[in-house]
Enzyme design. Structure first.
Site, mmCIF file in Angstrom:
data_model
loop_
_atom_site.group_PDB
_atom_site.id
_atom_site.type_symbol
_atom_site.label_atom_id
_atom_site.label_comp_id
_atom_site.label_asym_id
_atom_site.label_seq_id
_atom_site.Cartn_x
_atom_site.Cartn_y
_atom_site.Cartn_z
ATOM 1 N N ASN A 13 0.872 -1.174 0.000
ATOM 2 C CA ASN A 13 0.000 0.000 0.000
ATOM 3 C C ASN A 13 0.909 1.224 0.000
ATOM 4 O O ASN A 13 1.506 1.545 1.025
ATOM 5 C CB ASN A 13 -0.888 -0.009 1.251
ATOM 6 C CG ASN A 13 -1.665 1.287 1.406
ATOM 7 O OD1 ASN A 13 -1.817 2.050 0.459
ATOM 8 N ND2 ASN A 13 -2.160 1.544 2.618
ATOM 9 N N TRP A 14 0.996 1.853 -1.156
ATOM 10 C CA TRP A 14 1.919 2.994 -1.257
ATOM 11 C C TRP A 14 1.362 4.252 -0.606
ATOM 12 O O TRP A 14 2.072 5.233 -0.462
ATOM 13 C CB TRP A 14 2.215 3.270 -2.734
ATOM 14 C CG TRP A 14 3.307 2.414 -3.289
ATOM 15 C CD1 TRP A 14 4.003 1.414 -2.650
ATOM 16 C CD2 TRP A 14 3.854 2.494 -4.617
ATOM 17 N NE1 TRP A 14 4.936 0.872 -3.498
ATOM 18 C CE2 TRP A 14 4.863 1.510 -4.700
ATOM 19 C CE3 TRP A 14 3.587 3.285 -5.719
ATOM 20 C CZ2 TRP A 14 5.606 1.309 -5.869
ATOM 21 C CZ3 TRP A 14 4.319 3.090 -6.876
ATOM 22 C CH2 TRP A 14 5.324 2.107 -6.949
ATOM 23 N N LYS A 15 0.085 4.267 -0.293
ATOM 24 C CA LYS A 15 -0.557 5.480 0.241
ATOM 25 C C LYS A 15 -0.307 6.645 -0.740
ATOM 26 O O LYS A 15 -0.327 6.421 -1.937
ATOM 27 C CB LYS A 15 -0.046 5.801 1.639
ATOM 28 C CG LYS A 15 -0.018 4.571 2.550
ATOM 29 C CD LYS A 15 0.214 4.938 3.963
ATOM 30 C CE LYS A 15 0.457 3.673 4.779
ATOM 31 N NZ LYS A 15 0.185 3.863 6.179
ATOM 32 N N HIS A 99 -9.391 1.244 4.499
ATOM 33 C CA HIS A 99 -8.152 1.462 5.262
ATOM 34 C C HIS A 99 -8.455 2.441 6.392
ATOM 35 O O HIS A 99 -9.270 3.364 6.228
ATOM 36 C CB HIS A 99 -7.073 2.024 4.329
ATOM 37 C CG HIS A 99 -5.717 2.018 4.951
ATOM 38 N ND1 HIS A 99 -5.322 2.968 5.855
ATOM 39 C CD2 HIS A 99 -4.682 1.160 4.827
ATOM 40 C CE1 HIS A 99 -4.081 2.705 6.260
ATOM 41 N NE2 HIS A 99 -3.672 1.606 5.643
ATOM 42 N N GLU A 101 -6.920 4.878 7.445
ATOM 43 C CA GLU A 101 -6.683 6.288 7.105
ATOM 44 C C GLU A 101 -7.876 6.877 6.352
ATOM 45 O O GLU A 101 -8.165 8.062 6.457
ATOM 46 C CB GLU A 101 -5.381 6.415 6.289
ATOM 47 C CG GLU A 101 -4.168 6.180 7.183
ATOM 48 C CD GLU A 101 -2.917 5.721 6.459
ATOM 49 O OE1 GLU A 101 -2.858 5.801 5.226
ATOM 50 O OE2 GLU A 101 -1.990 5.260 7.163
ATOM 51 N N GLU A 170 -5.458 -4.771 10.501
ATOM 52 C CA GLU A 170 -4.459 -3.735 10.717
ATOM 53 C C GLU A 170 -4.767 -2.968 12.003
ATOM 54 O O GLU A 170 -5.556 -2.005 11.978
ATOM 55 C CB GLU A 170 -4.457 -2.747 9.544
ATOM 56 C CG GLU A 170 -4.150 -3.378 8.200
ATOM 57 C CD GLU A 170 -3.548 -2.363 7.248
ATOM 58 O OE1 GLU A 170 -2.424 -2.586 6.807
ATOM 59 O OE2 GLU A 170 -4.183 -1.336 6.987
ATOM 60 N N GLY A 176 2.331 2.358 10.667
ATOM 61 C CA GLY A 176 3.288 3.450 10.494
ATOM 62 C C GLY A 176 3.938 3.900 11.786
ATOM 63 O O GLY A 176 4.578 4.951 11.828
ATOM 64 N N SER A 215 3.392 -1.986 10.411
ATOM 65 C CA SER A 215 4.844 -2.024 10.610
ATOM 66 C C SER A 215 5.446 -3.395 10.334
ATOM 67 O O SER A 215 6.364 -3.839 11.032
ATOM 68 C CB SER A 215 5.200 -1.535 12.028
ATOM 69 O OG SER A 215 4.722 -0.219 12.226
ATOM 70 N N GLY A 236 2.834 -1.146 4.265
ATOM 71 C CA GLY A 236 2.879 0.268 3.920
ATOM 72 C C GLY A 236 4.308 0.715 3.655
ATOM 73 O O GLY A 236 4.840 0.536 2.559
ATOM 74 N N GLY A 237 4.942 1.244 4.683
ATOM 75 C CA GLY A 237 6.288 1.826 4.548
ATOM 76 C C GLY A 237 7.290 0.928 3.833
ATOM 77 O O GLY A 237 8.020 1.374 2.941
HETATM 78 C C1 PEP Z 1 -0.747 0.307 5.928
HETATM 79 O O1 PEP Z 1 -0.827 1.499 5.756
HETATM 80 O O2 PEP Z 1 -1.606 -0.452 5.440
HETATM 81 C C2 PEP Z 1 0.376 -0.213 6.711
HETATM 82 C C3 PEP Z 1 0.335 -1.438 7.146
HETATM 83 O O3 PEP Z 1 1.407 0.664 6.932
HETATM 84 P P1 PEP Z 1 2.828 0.329 7.633
HETATM 85 O O4 PEP Z 1 3.313 -0.986 7.062
HETATM 86 O O5 PEP Z 1 3.707 1.464 7.235
HETATM 87 O O6 PEP Z 1 2.575 0.243 9.092
#
Ligand code: PEP
Length: 255
Positions: A13-15, A99, A101, A170, A176, A215, A236-237
């Site tokens: 997930n590049w956001k 998500h 967010e 999640e 994040g 994470s 994500g990251g």
């Molecule tokens: C996400 O945004 O779906 C996510 C899991 O982010 P991160 O891996 O950066 O915690």
């Protein structure tokens, strides 16, 4: 049912990161290091403007491209929105729905449900997210919260379509933040989600992948993915670097 009967998946997930040019660069790097043999499913959900570049670059590879959101309506006066048939026509296979967010921006369980149904109708694989906040976990209502999100989000999904859905657990406190749920915490909730799915959809639910997100990185993926009900990760990251993203996929136990 043993995990070997369902797909293992890593989904990025590049956001709101990367331009179309950066997408092209990333995909070139990813292609160069993609494993050749049997491997997990790989999905990359990217900003809408990056979809054409990603699809073009990943044609004839094992990587499926996805969007990070969709609108549940087929067409019409929804300025700035993108319908599921547009995503399909652009070459998408997946779409992230619900998500945290986006929920923080006002998306409700009813919105999530409408989007899941629209995605399935269009032939997309919805990656439906759920997860509790730190306050909810600390006040002991995690399972009630997750039950509500799963039941409302999947309302009206026919039994024969549940195999086409991917669930992402999640915990919001882990997204994040660098704070990963322990493998035991993840397994507990994943097993719980599987129970809810079984109650609602019967044995077909055993084929629904449940991904962990929050994470997740190459160093913690093996421990998380070793758990029976953790079928992969929504990343994500760590999905912003091709090598890190694929290194996470190496975390699955060998079959
Ligand atoms: C996400 O945004 O779906 C996510 C899991 O982010 P991160 O891996 O950066 O915690």
């Amino acid at each position: 049912m043993n995990r070997k009967y369902r797909k293992t998946v890593i989904a990025g997930n590049w956001k709101m990161n990367k331009t179309p040019s950066e997408t092209k660069e990333f995909m070139t790097q990813l292609k160069a290091i993609l494993p050749k043999g049997r491997w997990c499913d790989v999905a990359l959900c990217v900003p809408a403007v990056c979809i054409p570049a990603a699809v073009r670059a990943m044609r004839e590879t094992r990587v499926g491209i996805g969007a990070e959101n969709c609108n549940a309506n087929a067409s019409g006066a929804y300025t700035g929105e993108i319908a599921t048939n547009m995503l399909v026509d652009a070459g998408c296979k997946y779409v992230i729905i619900g998500h945290s967010e986006r929920r923080a921006m006002g998306e409700t369980d009813a919105d999530v449900n409408a989007k899941v149904l629209a995605a399935l109708n269009a032939g997309l694989t919805p990656i439906m997210c759920c997860g509790e906040s730190l306050e909810q976990r600390q006040s002991g209502i995690t399972t009630e919260w997750i039950t509500m999100q799963i039941k409302l989000g999947l309302a009206g999904v026919p039994e024969d379509k549940i195999r086409k859905v991917i669930i992402a657990y999640e915990p919001i406190w882990a997204i994040g933040t660098g704070k990963t749920a322990t493998a035991e915490q993840a397994q507990e909730i994943h097993a719980y989600i599987r129970t809810i799915l079984r109650e609602k959809f019967g044995a077909a639910a055993d084929e629904t992948p449940i991904l962990y997100g929050g994470s997740c990185k190459p160093s913690n993926a093996p421990e998380l993915f070793a758990k029976e009900d953790v079928d992969g990760g929504l990343i994500g990251g760590a999905a912003l670097k091709a090598a890190d993203f694929l290194a996470i996929g190496k975390g699955f136990p060998q079959k």
